[in-house]
Design an enzyme around this catalytic site. Sequence first.
Site: not given
Ligand code: GLC
Length: 556
Positions: A98, A199, A258, A323-324
Amino acid sequence: MVKKWWKDAVIYQIYPRSFQDTNGDGIGDLQGIINRLDYLKDLGVTAIWLCPFYESPNDDNGYDISNYRDIMKEFGSLADFDELMKEAHNRDLRVVVDLVVNHTSDEHPWFIESKKAKDNPYRDYYIWRKPKNGKEPNNWGSFFTPSAWEFDQETGEYYLHLFSKKQPDLNWENPNVRKEIYDIMNFWIDKGIDGFRVDTCNIYKKPEGLPDSPLAPNRADGYVFDPEFYADNDGMLEIIQEMMKNTTEGKDLMTVGEGVEASPERTLPYVLEENKAYSMFIHFEMTIENFNNQVSNIKRVIKRWVDGVWNKRGWLCQYVGSHDQPRSVSTYGNDGKYRVESAKMIATMVHTLPGTPFIYQGDEIGMTNCPFPSIEAYNDVNSKFMYDEMLKNGFSPEQAIIELNRLSRENSRTPIQWDDSQNAGFTTGKPWLMINPNYKEVNVKAALEDKNSIYYYYKELISLRKNNPIMAYGSYEEIETEDSDVYAYLRSYVGKSWIIILLFSDRPRKVTIPSAININGKKNILCNYGENFGRDFVQAGQNIELSPYEAIVMEL
Ligand code: GLC
Ligand code: CA
């Protein structure tokens, strides 16, 4: 389409904190992942994506990094990481890490310096602004707090944080910041990693001049949460191109972005091969809010992304769990009576849609949402924020917990249930987050002992991909049926066609497949009700009787 390893990959997402503890501190660690590599190899996945394992004060469980070049103490050491790389590669498992560079932790040395004084050389690493009429510089709301600005008494200015106030946004306009980040990426590339999951990858470039969002206030405190406004601003693609040119270019690495508020139109430029940005893109159009218990929404989203990206030569990734998000079987299926059938049906969908499938840890045994009893049982910064917002909007604490039990991403963060012993075999100590009480029934050991388990069905789906390029590369066409709970589509690739029929309901149905697609006597590839095609459902002419949550894959 050009062949690439990541197009044929099946990627397994690991949330290290909840995967496997080996030293009894109740927190998963890198040695725990090493211990379970054989399990993953046996499942058949070809790559793992590790959620952040860097040094972090854990305000957002590692998505707030205080040192990009070292490992979070609880997870182990750089030596453990090197061992993990070696052990994974020995098993032909690729490792994707990540990359969290929209923001750092407020405990990162850059921010500690930045905060010291307006003329500190690191001041401009972050986004500082003077108060406007004694208030925040603009009306932006953050993902995790009402306002996206935090006031600093010492220097009399606000800093921007689109996530928690312990996650200050980096200033990507500053070439030194960009250079630092590329160096960090190259540090990990030199360690032999196989790619990055980037991310919040489309919000580095903020709207020019940081103007107010034009929307009306949509937050309890009068702020405006407008992620579309924060995302894909002019120059964003160019930043990513510069990033890749300085890091991944010419190397056989996968980059999965993402993105916030990603739409097909906005995503396509990032994933077109000639643009040299991302290999693929994770979006949120299938999440629980958008799914809204209607299969028609899934159909609509898939069609949008196939038309807008896939058919325009952009690669897709497919996932339902992360995980989100809350657990996929609880969102799209039935986590009670039909837990096994519906988890298999959902897996069939993910693995037979075009692109690269991602599996979130625990989905392969059908882990479910967790009945957290009260707000104290939650750890997640976002779940706590949602709770506060709900109370401000007039919910009672009980109502708010009912909502969180359904919606919270913490549902997916409970420790992996390895067996039916104490703490589900995750730890010998006190787990950092509660264990789902259904672990006696839902666990890896039980799944491995039952040849009809969700686990073995995943294994079959994954192994099918190895001999059937149609699954990754085939074209996609939706088949209209009169039944809104039935989702059917065709995949075709070099003279081969598959039909996939999925029922999203706990009530059986009869579905008629249009006569243009002759399914009579066709060969079964896979069915979640048993190996033997035709044994568990009646096929008469173009009619198929589907059992609850049935999934059928046939070759035409
Ligand atoms: C992304 C991650 C998430 C995190 C956010 C801030 O969406 O997947 O878990 O809280 O970024 O870094
Ligand atoms: Ca541990």
